[in-house]
Design a protein around this motif. Structure first.
Motif, short mmCIF file in Angstrom:
data_model
loop_
_atom_site.label_atom_id
_atom_site.label_comp_id
_atom_site.label_asym_id
_atom_site.label_seq_id
_atom_site.Cartn_x
_atom_site.Cartn_y
_atom_site.Cartn_z
N GLY A 235 0.78 -1.23 0.00
CA GLY A 235 0.00 0.00 0.00
C GLY A 235 0.81 1.27 0.00
N SER A 236 2.13 1.16 -0.04
CA SER A 236 2.99 2.34 0.05
C SER A 236 4.01 2.36 -1.07
CB SER A 236 3.72 2.34 1.41
OG SER A 236 4.66 1.28 1.45
N GLN A 237 4.94 3.28 -0.97
CA GLN A 237 6.04 3.33 -1.93
C GLN A 237 7.21 2.44 -1.50
OE1 GLN A 237 7.11 7.40 -2.77
NE2 GLN A 237 5.02 7.98 -3.29
N GLY A 238 7.09 1.83 -0.33
CA GLY A 238 8.14 0.91 0.10
C GLY A 238 8.15 0.69 1.61
N THR A 239 8.62 -0.48 2.01
CA THR A 239 8.69 -0.85 3.42
C THR A 239 9.99 -1.58 3.70
OG1 THR A 239 6.30 -1.00 3.66
CG2 THR A 239 7.61 -2.23 5.25
N SER A 240 10.59 -1.28 4.84
CA SER A 240 11.77 -2.01 5.30
C SER A 240 11.50 -2.54 6.70
CB SER A 240 13.01 -1.11 5.32
OG SER A 240 13.47 -0.85 4.01
N LEU A 241 12.11 -3.68 6.99
CA LEU A 241 12.06 -4.29 8.31
C LEU A 241 13.46 -4.26 8.89
CD1 LEU A 241 10.64 -6.10 10.51
CD2 LEU A 241 11.34 -8.06 9.11
N THR A 242 13.60 -3.76 10.10
CA THR A 242 14.94 -3.64 10.66
C THR A 242 14.98 -4.13 12.11
OG1 THR A 242 16.80 -2.12 11.03
CG2 THR A 242 14.60 -1.26 11.46
N GLY A 243 16.18 -4.50 12.54
CA GLY A 243 16.38 -4.99 13.90
C GLY A 243 17.84 -5.35 14.11
N VAL A 244 18.10 -6.13 15.13
CA VAL A 244 19.47 -6.54 15.44
C VAL A 244 19.69 -7.97 14.97
CG1 VAL A 244 19.65 -4.95 17.37
CG2 VAL A 244 18.80 -7.26 17.77
N ILE A 245 20.94 -8.43 15.05
CA ILE A 245 21.30 -9.70 14.43
C ILE A 245 20.56 -10.89 15.04
CG2 ILE A 245 23.27 -10.12 15.95
CD1 ILE A 245 24.74 -11.19 13.43
N THR A 246 20.14 -10.79 16.31
CA THR A 246 19.40 -11.90 16.90
C THR A 246 18.07 -12.13 16.20
OG1 THR A 246 18.58 -10.33 18.57
CG2 THR A 246 20.44 -11.73 19.19
N ALA A 247 17.54 -11.11 15.53
CA ALA A 247 16.29 -11.27 14.79
C ALA A 247 16.46 -12.11 13.53
CB ALA A 247 15.72 -9.90 14.42
#
Length: 322
Positions: A235-247
């Motif tokens: 529904g948007s122009q883009g999405t990112s998922l972020t977190g730390v290495i344990t994810a």
């Protein structure tokens, strides 16, 4: 005839011989064994000291790199997201400190934060999936087509219509057709609202939990957030998922995203949010999303590279959208 005295002398002689053998064996064998053990201990002690020195050097080097990147962040991200608005989505278990640092970097890149929604544990509880489905369908406006029967995908589509837009002309405005959606989800204890997320953003950034999910519910819990990422991206122009290495470990949300071929082909991920360089990569990943591309970045499992290959290109600060 052998008398008792002979037997007694023989027994004493045997025990005397045993005693002499034990003494001689201890004298002859203990010194080399002790010397060998001491030499081994010295080698191990030296190796341990060497490893400790190497670790200290690596930590000092990493701290120096982080200090340098932190000082250069404004220059590294300047103009990357000028004119764009970003919706923040905080998953349960994500770091508040890293969220604040990320907001700062996004702002330095020229973006505006439309608002934040915080996903509650109830949203990702498999026992609530049916309830979420029952809540979503009546709230759906007439012009919105839900993707199917999966309650999490349907909820993601409805939330995306409420929170984001792919049209620059609609950015910063509310979708009148979905009025009441956020209040309903908030009232049901599925999420909380901060700022004005109903004034739709052009991009979305999801902050993954630091700790992987475990147990029988893990796949559904991580999958619910991946479905949300996919819906917001659509529904948007883009999405990112972020977190730390344990994810990126089994049960982690980034790992779940990277395991899905269809969503991972569209939604970017960054697993180095706790590094200053990683927060720069988050900005680059959103910029890449605007350009119609996606990638999996960082140092964890299934990351293709540390940062997008085209990140050196600096966009025009007057450009908005793609």
């Amino acid at each position: 005839m052998i008398d008792f005295r002979y037997h007694l002398v023989s027994i004493v002689a045997i025990f005397l011989a045993l005693a002499v053998g034990i003494v001689m064996g201890t004298t002859l064998l203990s010194n080399p064994a002790i010397e060998s053990a001491l030499q081994t201990a010295d080698v191990l002690r030296k190796s341990n000291n060497d490893y400790r020195d190497q670790l200290a050097a690596l930590q000092a080097r990493e701290a120096g790199n982080d200090d340098f990147v932190t000082a250069e962040i404004p220059a590294l991200v300047r103009g990357q997201l000028t004119g764009e608005s970003v919706l923040l989505v905080a998953a349960p278990g994500s770091s508040g400190t890293l969220r604040e640092q990320t907001v700062q970097v996004l702002t330095e890149a020229g973006a505006t934060i439309s608002g934040q929604i915080t996903i509650m544990e109830k949203f990702i509880d498999p026992a609530q999936a049916s309830f979420i489905g029952q809540l979503t369908v009546p709230l759906k406006p007439g012009g919105l087509t839900l993707p199917g029967t999966d309650p999490y995908k349907n909820a993601a589509a409805l939330l995306a219509a409420t929170l984001v837009t792919a049209d620059d002309a609609q950015a910063g405005t509310e979708n009148t057709a979905t009025a009441g959606v956020l209040d309903a989800f908030d009232g049901a204890g599925l999420l909380t609202i901060d700022g004005t997320p109903a004034k739709r953003a052009t991009l979305a950034l999801i902050l993954a939990p630091d700790t992987p999910y475990t147990g029988d519910k893990a796949q559904v819990q991580a999958g619910a957030l991946v479905s949300l990422a996919g819906g917001l991206d659509a529904g948007s122009q883009g999405t990112s998922l972020t977190g730390v290495i344990t994810a990126t470990q089994p049960g982690g949300v980034i790992a779940a995203l990277r395991d899905t071929g269809d969503v991972a082909a569209k939604v970017s991920s960054v697993d180095t949010l706790d590094m200053p360089a990683g927060r720069v990569v988050v900005v680059y990943s959103l910029r890449e999303q605007l350009e119609g591309r996606a990638g999996q970045y960082g140092i964890g499992a299934d990351a293709s590279e540390f940062l997008p290959a085209s990140s050196a290109a600096t966009p025009s600060p007057t450009t908005s959208g793609s």
